[in-house]
Design a protein around this motif. Sequence first.
Motif, PDB file in Angstrom:
ATOM      1  N   HIS A  73       0.786  -1.206  -0.138  1.00 47.88           N
ATOM      2  CA  HIS A  73       0.074   0.083  -0.099  1.00 47.88           C
ATOM      3  C   HIS A  73       0.795   1.224   0.113  1.00 47.88           C
ATOM      4  O   HIS A  73       0.621   2.163  -0.587  1.00 47.88           O
ATOM      5  CB  HIS A  73      -1.116   0.124   1.382  1.00 47.88           C
ATOM      6  CG  HIS A  73      -1.965  -1.188   1.211  1.00 47.88           C
ATOM      7  ND1 HIS A  73      -2.597  -1.399   2.332  1.00 47.88           N
ATOM      8  CD2 HIS A  73      -1.877  -2.169   0.381  1.00 47.88           C
ATOM      9  CE1 HIS A  73      -3.349  -2.389   1.925  1.00 47.88           C
ATOM     10  NE2 HIS A  73      -2.997  -2.986   0.955  1.00 47.88           N
ATOM     11  N   ILE A  78      -0.293   4.916  -0.487  1.00 42.92           N
ATOM     12  CA  ILE A  78      -1.527   4.914   0.348  1.00 42.92           C
ATOM     13  C   ILE A  78      -0.901   4.883   1.738  1.00 42.92           C
ATOM     14  O   ILE A  78      -0.210   4.099   2.205  1.00 42.92           O
ATOM     15  CB  ILE A  78      -2.750   3.718   0.110  1.00 42.92           C
ATOM     16  CG1 ILE A  78      -3.114   3.899  -1.169  1.00 42.92           C
ATOM     17  CG2 ILE A  78      -3.669   3.562   1.339  1.00 42.92           C
ATOM     18  CD1 ILE A  78      -4.142   2.825  -1.791  1.00 42.92           C
ATOM     19  N   ALA A 104      -4.241   9.359   0.209  1.00 45.18           N
ATOM     20  CA  ALA A 104      -3.692   8.954  -1.191  1.00 45.18           C
ATOM     21  C   ALA A 104      -2.747  10.091  -1.454  1.00 45.18           C
ATOM     22  O   ALA A 104      -3.133  10.971  -2.188  1.00 45.18           O
ATOM     23  CB  ALA A 104      -4.872   9.006  -2.165  1.00 45.18           C
ATOM     24  N   LEU A 109      -2.443   8.339  -8.792  1.00 43.67           N
ATOM     25  CA  LEU A 109      -3.523   7.392  -8.509  1.00 43.67           C
ATOM     26  C   LEU A 109      -4.768   7.913  -8.011  1.00 43.67           C
ATOM     27  O   LEU A 109      -5.202   8.083  -6.721  1.00 43.67           O
ATOM     28  CB  LEU A 109      -3.091   6.169  -7.355  1.00 43.67           C
ATOM     29  CG  LEU A 109      -2.231   5.157  -8.170  1.00 43.67           C
ATOM     30  CD1 LEU A 109      -1.658   4.185  -6.989  1.00 43.67           C
ATOM     31  CD2 LEU A 109      -2.730   4.443  -8.979  1.00 43.67           C
ATOM     32  N   GLU A 111      -7.719   8.324  -8.047  1.00 44.48           N
ATOM     33  CA  GLU A 111      -9.082   7.662  -7.770  1.00 44.48           C
ATOM     34  C   GLU A 111      -9.105   6.579  -6.869  1.00 44.48           C
ATOM     35  O   GLU A 111      -9.989   5.585  -6.488  1.00 44.48           O
ATOM     36  CB  GLU A 111      -9.840   7.029  -9.037  1.00 44.48           C
ATOM     37  CG  GLU A 111     -10.125   8.103 -10.109  1.00 44.48           C
ATOM     38  CD  GLU A 111     -11.000   9.137  -9.505  1.00 44.48           C
ATOM     39  OE1 GLU A 111     -12.039   8.787  -8.659  1.00 44.48           O
ATOM     40  OE2 GLU A 111     -10.703  10.281  -9.886  1.00 44.48           O
ATOM     41  N   SER A 112      -7.720   6.210  -6.443  1.00 44.14           N
ATOM     42  CA  SER A 112      -7.585   5.128  -5.466  1.00 44.14           C
ATOM     43  C   SER A 112      -8.227   4.917  -4.258  1.00 44.14           C
ATOM     44  O   SER A 112      -8.801   3.908  -3.690  1.00 44.14           O
ATOM     45  CB  SER A 112      -5.819   5.242  -4.998  1.00 44.14           C
ATOM     46  OG  SER A 112      -5.704   6.194  -4.377  1.00 44.14           O
ATOM     47  N   ASP A 115     -11.658   3.714  -4.962  1.00 41.33           N
ATOM     48  CA  ASP A 115     -11.771   2.142  -5.050  1.00 41.33           C
ATOM     49  C   ASP A 115     -11.422   1.476  -3.911  1.00 41.33           C
ATOM     50  O   ASP A 115     -11.801   0.406  -3.746  1.00 41.33           O
ATOM     51  CB  ASP A 115     -10.323   1.670  -6.121  1.00 41.33           C
ATOM     52  CG  ASP A 115     -10.591   2.465  -7.680  1.00 41.33           C
ATOM     53  OD1 ASP A 115     -11.808   2.588  -7.903  1.00 41.33           O
ATOM     54  OD2 ASP A 115      -9.586   2.513  -8.357  1.00 41.33           O
ATOM     55  N   LEU A 116     -10.475   2.063  -3.089  1.00 40.35           N
ATOM     56  CA  LEU A 116     -10.521   1.495  -1.692  1.00 40.35           C
ATOM     57  C   LEU A 116     -11.587   1.113  -0.889  1.00 40.35           C
ATOM     58  O   LEU A 116     -11.944   0.348  -0.240  1.00 40.35           O
ATOM     59  CB  LEU A 116      -9.041   2.218  -1.022  1.00 40.35           C
ATOM     60  CG  LEU A 116      -8.982   1.680   0.584  1.00 40.35           C
ATOM     61  CD1 LEU A 116      -8.502   0.000   0.447  1.00 40.35           C
ATOM     62  CD2 LEU A 116      -8.046   2.468   1.190  1.00 40.35           C
ATOM     63  N   SER A 183      -3.962   1.320 -14.296  1.00 40.53           N
ATOM     64  CA  SER A 183      -5.385   1.574 -14.752  1.00 40.53           C
ATOM     65  C   SER A 183      -6.158   0.380 -15.314  1.00 40.53           C
ATOM     66  O   SER A 183      -7.469   0.704 -15.542  1.00 40.53           O
ATOM     67  CB  SER A 183      -5.409   2.831 -15.865  1.00 40.53           C
ATOM     68  OG  SER A 183      -4.966   2.379 -17.077  1.00 40.53           O
ATOM     69  N   PHE A 188      -5.655  -2.429  -9.575  1.00 40.67           N
ATOM     70  CA  PHE A 188      -5.587  -1.831  -8.257  1.00 40.67           C
ATOM     71  C   PHE A 188      -6.110  -2.890  -7.036  1.00 40.67           C
ATOM     72  O   PHE A 188      -5.396  -2.876  -6.259  1.00 40.67           O
ATOM     73  CB  PHE A 188      -6.328  -0.651  -8.455  1.00 40.67           C
ATOM     74  CG  PHE A 188      -6.380   0.093  -7.052  1.00 40.67           C
ATOM     75  CD1 PHE A 188      -5.385   0.872  -6.691  1.00 40.67           C
ATOM     76  CD2 PHE A 188      -7.498  -0.223  -6.207  1.00 40.67           C
ATOM     77  CE1 PHE A 188      -5.079   1.631  -5.506  1.00 40.67           C
ATOM     78  CE2 PHE A 188      -7.510   0.462  -4.935  1.00 40.67           C
ATOM     79  CZ  PHE A 188      -6.311   1.426  -4.552  1.00 40.67           C
ATOM     80  N   ILE A 192      -3.855  -3.905  -3.809  1.00 41.91           N
ATOM     81  CA  ILE A 192      -4.373  -3.786  -2.529  1.00 41.91           C
ATOM     82  C   ILE A 192      -4.327  -5.209  -1.657  1.00 41.91           C
ATOM     83  O   ILE A 192      -3.967  -5.036  -0.765  1.00 41.91           O
ATOM     84  CB  ILE A 192      -5.857  -3.078  -2.527  1.00 41.91           C
ATOM     85  CG1 ILE A 192      -5.661  -1.756  -2.954  1.00 41.91           C
ATOM     86  CG2 ILE A 192      -6.339  -3.016  -1.106  1.00 41.91           C
ATOM     87  CD1 ILE A 192      -4.725  -0.722  -1.918  1.00 41.91           C
TER      88      ILE A 192
END
Length: 760
Positions: A73, A78, A104, A109, A111-112, A115-116, A183, A188, A192
Amino acid sequence: MKLAPFVTGDGQLVEASVIHFNQDLAAPQLFGTMRFSHVSDSLRGLVRDIAGRAKSESRPLEDFLDVSGRSGHSRIGIDIHLSEGEPHVSDKTKTIELPVVVSALNRHLAESLSDLQALASRTPVDIGRLFVPLSDHLSREEVLKALEREELLLSEGHEIGADGVLEVPLENVRYILSQRLISIPNNFAEMIVRGKHGLAMFQQPAPSGLPEEFGPKEFMVSALRISLGPYTAFISRNLNRPGVFHLASRLLDGVRTTGIDTLRQAEIYNRGDDPVPFRDLRLRIKLYPADERVSAITTRVLKPGKATAILARGVDFAEITDIFNAEACRALFDEISAAPGGGGLYGRIMMPGRIVTIPWEQEDNRWIPEFQWRLVYECARGNVPESILTGEEIPKRFRNFLHDLKYVGGEQSLSKVFVSDSLPPVDALRVLKRNGVGVVVIRSINMRGSRNGGNPEYYLDQSSYEEINRLWREGMRFYMIFAQDEACHVREFNSGFWVSAEGKERLGRLHTTAALFGSVVDELKPILMPQFEEFFAALAADPRLGEGLAIAHGSGPGVMKAADDAAARHGIYRIGVGIDGEKIGQRTNFSPEAVVQFVNIALNTRQDILDRRSLFKVFNVGGYGTSYEVNMALTFMKIGHCLPAPYVFVDPLGLGGEGGHLWRKSIEQFQELSSAHKTGQAEIPPLGPMWVVNCCHLVRSYPEALTVIRAFLDDPAAYWSGAGIDIAKVLEARDNLARAGVVIPPYIVQALAPYDRKDA
């Protein structure tokens, strides 16, 4: 007495709020809850006491405990740290919940967090561990003593502060992510869930290294070097420059963090408004004693006199486990069967904290290989939940083995172990490696069938051998149980051979190999043995060879077995490179420290190994096979894939007719090939170089053979000159062998040094 810190297992992100933007960090954040389940009474009590103390002293919780995030991460930017609020400790549910902030920091990233957040809403996501110091970190004096006791290695440029805090510089390394690859949907999530094991395909070192400056509001993955024995290290949040901090992955485990040449990723962020020179940055690290289990492993693994070397290269899988113990190794195969019709499992994948069982894949009561390999792939990726055993589901007999796997050092890529009766296809091996499996343990090369009575087979074809060699060079390890008669032993694939535990220990000291070729006829053994004894005794006693000497042979009976037995009595390292002689009634000799066996069709591969690896060639009394080996060996020397050196032909029996030498006519034939000829139609130049023939020596006894070899050892350059060999040919052969990974003997290096200087 200083105590080891308390370190938990991973907690999960179980709640995630809406996303906010932090102006100071210039990064999005979400507030969430990290939950630890099945928490022991002692840990619940400890956290409750810490929370009470922090509240009574009006101090932040971080003064007493901290969060260490997952490496994967942090490496994608992250970050996680404790948020405001008190922990919630429940005795009823045996859980601990702490408020956390997830940031983030990688602008690529964007949009991470979304997504998380979506991932955490579907299933708990491992997010980090608690680190609770129970006493002060090591003082300066204690750190210095650890260095003296060979329990710690530090990189050049480190400093030890008066308070014992290490300051370690960053290496000139910068890691970059492939924006296009990450992407792609699901990539992603894979990073994670799988952490650093899911990053290998997406993150690699940048060719340019570190830039001059670290810009404001920038995220960077760099590296440091450190090797820990019985110590736990914790990287301080703040670096030595204000505004620059390290992300949450800050815990370095004892023993596991070994290998000074192995890069340990450092994930940093510049929250300031000004650039910072990278050359000024230092990571601040505190050392703590390790727990009793790690200290016991350290005592077992870091032996006096060898500790520094082990710390430098990293603690190996074989050092942590008892894999060379045949009984311990065989225990890993419990419930694994040799064929689909016998019930049981096809195999299993073993790793810290879990086992993945792989059943035989049969449809319509028939085994379908293609389905089996796909099932191996899906199990390796963790996509077959019913095959995963964790916690109390894991049989007790495997728990110590799984626990010790977490302490494998180096690249830490050897903590996932695939166990199956036979070697899967090379494509399946590649799939296993891509999914973090670093060790393969088998009992046979091929699946056991009725054609061989269900017995194990140890013979490789060319493609399998080349692929195993390639995977070994990439860091993968292979172990196989060799069973002969009632006894069995375990070997590791290393440098192209299956080596015993002793063989592995001595392999790195070898520099000179003499290959012995000869007939499989057993009647020759008692005749040749007395001279072999004197021959090998003299070679073993030569100080220029010593522990660097090995002999290689074809693993067969007759002359080969006689040479092997004599060499063993004089402590000479033995290498057996054979073919499946049992198909023609020849029993294979598996006693040498290093062996590798091939199917008959891979004869040329076998010969290539014997010729490239050996400097001296000794051709004894032999037949068709030995004649083939003579031709191949001379060809290899001619094309520059063997160093020019004595090739000795020995016939103490006078089998060449009228008491003549057995190999005389063969050498005369090569002399003809290397001579010019005049015919009625044209003048034909030599068809080969005469210097190759000049390296061939016909002798009638092994004392004579020894004289030839000693003369070469005395002065290699004089030998080459006397044989009419252009020194450029020797340099070319030396370079070819070095590129192939063959060790060049020190006396050859010394003999060529003046010519290297001239070239320079």
